[in-house]
Design an enzyme around this catalytic site. Structure first.
Site, PDB file in Angstrom:
ATOM      1  N   TRP A 168       0.858  -1.180   0.000  1.00 52.46           N
ATOM      2  CA  TRP A 168       0.000   0.000   0.000  1.00 52.46           C
ATOM      3  C   TRP A 168       0.893   1.229   0.000  1.00 52.46           C
ATOM      4  O   TRP A 168       1.796   1.341   0.816  1.00 52.46           O
ATOM      5  CB  TRP A 168      -0.909   0.038   1.237  1.00 52.46           C
ATOM      6  CG  TRP A 168      -1.614   1.366   1.337  1.00 52.46           C
ATOM      7  CD1 TRP A 168      -2.692   1.765   0.604  1.00 52.46           C
ATOM      8  CD2 TRP A 168      -1.253   2.475   2.177  1.00 52.46           C
ATOM      9  NE1 TRP A 168      -3.039   3.061   0.938  1.00 52.46           N
ATOM     10  CE2 TRP A 168      -2.168   3.519   1.914  1.00 52.46           C
ATOM     11  CE3 TRP A 168      -0.252   2.686   3.124  1.00 52.46           C
ATOM     12  CZ2 TRP A 168      -2.114   4.755   2.549  1.00 52.46           C
ATOM     13  CZ3 TRP A 168      -0.195   3.923   3.765  1.00 52.46           C
ATOM     14  CH2 TRP A 168      -1.118   4.931   3.486  1.00 52.46           C
TER      15      TRP A 168
ATOM     16  N   GLU B 291      -3.097  -2.971  -2.428  1.00 54.59           N
ATOM     17  CA  GLU B 291      -4.190  -2.337  -1.670  1.00 54.59           C
ATOM     18  C   GLU B 291      -4.490  -0.927  -2.156  1.00 54.59           C
ATOM     19  O   GLU B 291      -3.600  -0.080  -2.263  1.00 54.59           O
ATOM     20  CB  GLU B 291      -3.810  -2.297  -0.177  1.00 54.59           C
ATOM     21  CG  GLU B 291      -4.860  -1.625   0.687  1.00 54.59           C
ATOM     22  CD  GLU B 291      -4.445  -1.565   2.144  1.00 54.59           C
ATOM     23  OE1 GLU B 291      -5.216  -1.013   2.954  1.00 54.59           O
ATOM     24  OE2 GLU B 291      -3.342  -2.055   2.478  1.00 54.59           O
TER      25      GLU B 291
ATOM     26  N   LYS C  18      -6.768   2.788  -1.892  1.00 52.65           N
ATOM     27  CA  LYS C  18      -7.284   3.694  -0.875  1.00 52.65           C
ATOM     28  C   LYS C  18      -8.093   4.784  -1.549  1.00 52.65           C
ATOM     29  O   LYS C  18      -7.821   5.163  -2.692  1.00 52.65           O
ATOM     30  CB  LYS C  18      -6.157   4.296  -0.048  1.00 52.65           C
ATOM     31  CG  LYS C  18      -6.661   5.124   1.136  1.00 52.65           C
ATOM     32  CD  LYS C  18      -5.598   5.334   2.193  1.00 52.65           C
ATOM     33  CE  LYS C  18      -6.174   6.087   3.380  1.00 52.65           C
ATOM     34  NZ  LYS C  18      -5.245   6.130   4.510  1.00 52.65           N
TER      35      LYS C  18
ATOM     36  N   ASP D  21      -9.621  -3.077   1.938  1.00 54.00           N
ATOM     37  CA  ASP D  21      -9.629  -2.503   3.278  1.00 54.00           C
ATOM     38  C   ASP D  21     -10.996  -1.865   3.494  1.00 54.00           C
ATOM     39  O   ASP D  21     -11.412  -0.996   2.717  1.00 54.00           O
ATOM     40  CB  ASP D  21      -8.520  -1.460   3.416  1.00 54.00           C
ATOM     41  CG  ASP D  21      -8.371  -0.942   4.838  1.00 54.00           C
ATOM     42  OD1 ASP D  21      -9.379  -0.487   5.418  1.00 54.00           O
ATOM     43  OD2 ASP D  21      -7.251  -0.973   5.369  1.00 54.00           O
TER      44      ASP D  21
ATOM     45  N   HIS E  85     -11.363   1.900   3.192  1.00 51.74           N
ATOM     46  CA  HIS E  85     -10.808   2.588   2.028  1.00 51.74           C
ATOM     47  C   HIS E  85     -11.812   2.810   0.903  1.00 51.74           C
ATOM     48  O   HIS E  85     -11.448   2.884  -0.272  1.00 51.74           O
ATOM     49  CB  HIS E  85      -9.599   1.816   1.493  1.00 51.74           C
ATOM     50  CG  HIS E  85      -8.405   1.923   2.372  1.00 51.74           C
ATOM     51  ND1 HIS E  85      -7.169   1.436   2.008  1.00 51.74           N
ATOM     52  CD2 HIS E  85      -8.238   2.470   3.603  1.00 51.74           C
ATOM     53  CE1 HIS E  85      -6.300   1.671   2.989  1.00 51.74           C
ATOM     54  NE2 HIS E  85      -6.944   2.287   3.965  1.00 51.74           N
TER      55      HIS E  85
ATOM     56  N   HIS F  13      -8.539  -6.290   4.815  1.00 52.90           N
ATOM     57  CA  HIS F  13      -8.099  -5.535   5.978  1.00 52.90           C
ATOM     58  C   HIS F  13      -9.359  -5.018   6.664  1.00 52.90           C
ATOM     59  O   HIS F  13     -10.062  -4.161   6.116  1.00 52.90           O
ATOM     60  CB  HIS F  13      -7.191  -4.367   5.577  1.00 52.90           C
ATOM     61  CG  HIS F  13      -5.779  -4.769   5.351  1.00 52.90           C
ATOM     62  ND1 HIS F  13      -4.766  -3.857   5.108  1.00 52.90           N
ATOM     63  CD2 HIS F  13      -5.189  -5.993   5.334  1.00 52.90           C
ATOM     64  CE1 HIS F  13      -3.624  -4.508   4.951  1.00 52.90           C
ATOM     65  NE2 HIS F  13      -3.856  -5.801   5.078  1.00 52.90           N
TER      66      HIS F  13
ATOM     67  N   ASP G  51     -11.745   7.230   6.686  1.00 52.99           N
ATOM     68  CA  ASP G  51     -10.898   6.073   7.014  1.00 52.99           C
ATOM     69  C   ASP G  51     -10.189   6.327   8.342  1.00 52.99           C
ATOM     70  O   ASP G  51      -8.996   6.595   8.393  1.00 52.99           O
ATOM     71  CB  ASP G  51      -9.878   5.846   5.888  1.00 52.99           C
ATOM     72  CG  ASP G  51      -8.934   4.701   6.191  1.00 52.99           C
ATOM     73  OD1 ASP G  51      -9.335   3.788   6.921  1.00 52.99           O
ATOM     74  OD2 ASP G  51      -7.792   4.735   5.715  1.00 52.99           O
TER      75      ASP G  51
ATOM     76  N   ASP H   7     -10.000   4.266  10.991  1.00 52.05           N
ATOM     77  CA  ASP H   7      -9.400   3.080  11.625  1.00 52.05           C
ATOM     78  C   ASP H   7      -9.860   2.876  13.055  1.00 52.05           C
ATOM     79  O   ASP H   7      -9.061   2.634  13.964  1.00 52.05           O
ATOM     80  CB  ASP H   7      -7.871   3.164  11.554  1.00 52.05           C
ATOM     81  CG  ASP H   7      -7.358   3.009  10.138  1.00 52.05           C
ATOM     82  OD1 ASP H   7      -7.510   1.905   9.593  1.00 52.05           O
ATOM     83  OD2 ASP H   7      -6.835   3.974   9.575  1.00 52.05           O
TER      84      ASP H   7
ATOM     85  N   ASP I   7      -6.790  -4.188  10.575  1.00 50.55           N
ATOM     86  CA  ASP I   7      -5.998  -2.989  10.299  1.00 50.55           C
ATOM     87  C   ASP I   7      -6.688  -1.770  10.900  1.00 50.55           C
ATOM     88  O   ASP I   7      -7.471  -1.087  10.239  1.00 50.55           O
ATOM     89  CB  ASP I   7      -5.812  -2.805   8.796  1.00 50.55           C
ATOM     90  CG  ASP I   7      -4.881  -1.632   8.467  1.00 50.55           C
ATOM     91  OD1 ASP I   7      -4.349  -1.029   9.407  1.00 50.55           O
ATOM     92  OD2 ASP I   7      -4.698  -1.334   7.273  1.00 50.55           O
TER      93      ASP I   7
END
Length: 419
Positions: A187, A226, A228, A259, A262, A286, A294, A296, A326
């Site tokens: 990524w 990956e 985003k 992800d 993302h 992820h 995003d 997390d 993640d």
């Protein structure tokens, strides 16, 4: 470990599920074999163990909070990982970023890293019955800036190409050592705060960089790429968008990483699984929880994660979908974040495994849509919690909220002393 109340509740739940066509014993057997890949960077807020570097996160990502007890070195991080794993049922993997090498105080730039800096990780994992996965690290470095593999400056671009090549070699050595493929994720944050004059320019450079990186073939590691949506300070353009990596993955037979943070919040990541399974060899997930962006957040048992788990199980794709976590939350106890998020992911998978799939498909094929919907609704109030408690009991970890006390004790005795 034995708990009569849990065992009795499970027996009743097993009968309830059997009545609708679900074998709970089989569901638990399958769940026991699912290994999640825990991200090492939750324990130390994505700091790593490099001597040089910028000293703080950059590259469009951000950790919020300053809860005390962050792991400050490799020993503390490993100690925290083992504590978290002791409260999570099943056998799992650990995912490393390159910046977590065992550098022992030596300044090793990212285009110089070798497998030797990860030998102790391999040995530690083997001693604790774990397998490792890997990630290249393009952010938080004096040469990262806004562009790495998509950078038109050849010196900077070649620096990151060399870094990523070396990360693939490290992953190959890890895979050989553990006799199990090491999955390596690429990524890069490359993008722009405003719309660039030419979007194609940077994507063409990124494609050429990836072609060079993947020119060497390995047999003990698996590549995944990956996408985003955007990064902080890079909101208007991301070179490595989902469309870019989807096209690259399909054309080059590469695993695409999804992800869950993302994508646009209204997009269904679950809906992408069945399409990717038709055109790419495997999928890397992820699992995170976006709130507005995003961000997390720690994974919880919400609609997004349960839909994703159901899609994996309904597609019969457990052998083709790899599941990693993640997220990085520094506002709460970091061990608690590990345990809560991982157990929530496992609960989602259990809910999916408890569906009477054959019955639902039969209703659908016969056009009995009312019955299909009715059973799906009834599943929401079935005693799945009793099945989960049994899973914890069988794996010798606390059921219910019993893990909270263990985490608070660990905080009192271990992490509270870190300054």
């Amino acid at each position: 470990m034995k708990d009569i109340s849990i065992e009795k509740a499970y027996e009743a739940a097993r009968d309830r599920y059997a009545a609708i066509g679900t074998d709970t014993d089989k569901a638990l057997e399958i769940l026991r074999k699912i290994s999640l890949s825990l991200h090492c960077w939750q324990a130390d807020d994505v700091m790593g163990f490099e001597v040089q570097g910028e000293g703080s996160l950059s590259g469009g990502i951000q950790v919020t909070g300053n809860y005390p007890g962050r792991a400050r070195n490799i020993d503390e991080l490993r100690e925290d990982l083992l504590k978290a794993l002791s409260l999570i049922p099943g056998k799992h993997r650990i995912s490393l970023h390159e910046i977590y090498g065992d550098f022992q105080g030596k300044a090793v730039d990212r285009n110089e890293v070798t497998p030797e800096y990860f030998r102790s990780w391999m040995q530690w994992a083997a001693e604790n019955g774990l397998k490792l996965d890997f990630n290249s690290t393009s952010f938080s470095h004096p040469k990262s800036g806004d562009l790495t593999l998509a950078n038109p400056d050849n010196d900077i671009r070649n620096f990151w190409i060399e870094h990523t090549k070396r990360c693939r070699l490290i992953s190959e050595e890890i895979g050989k050592f553990q006799n199990d493929p090491c999955i390596m994720n690429i990524w890069v944050h490359d993008g722009s705060k405003e719309v660039p004059a030419n979007r194609l320019k940077y994507r063409r450079i990124l494609k050429d960089s990836l072609d060079e990186i993947f020119s060497v073939k390995y047999s003990h590691m698996k590549d995944c790429i990956e996408a985003k949506l955007f990064g902080i300070g890079l909101e208007s353009y991301t070179a490595g968008s989902y469309d870019f990596y989807l096209g690259y993955g399909v054309k080059n037979n590469k695993m695409v990483t999804l992800d869950t943070g993302h994508f646009h919040l209204t997009e269904s990541v679950a809906d992408k699984v069945s399409s990717l399974l038709l055109f790419t060899p495997e999928i890397m997930l992820h699992v995170s929880r976006p709130v507005r962006w995003d961000s997390d957040h720690v994974v919880i048992l919400n609609d997004d994660i349960t839909d994703l788990a159901r899609e994996i199980i309904r597609c019969g794709a457990l052998d083709k979908v790899h599941i990693g976590l993640d997220y990085f939350d520094a506002t709460i106890n970091r061990i608690g974040a590990y345990v809560t998020g991982t157990r929530a992911t496992q609960k989602a998978l259990l809910l999916a495994l408890l569906e009477p799939g054959a019955r639902l498909e039969e209703y659908e094929s016969e056009g009995r849509c009312f019955e299909r919907l009715a059973v799906q609704e009834e599943l929401k109030s079935m005693p799945w919690g009793a099945v989960w408690d049994m899973f914890c009991l069988e794996n010798d970890v606390p059921a219910g909220d019993g893990y909270i006390k263990d985490i608070l004790d660990y905080e009192s005795k271990v992490t509270s002393g870190r300054r």
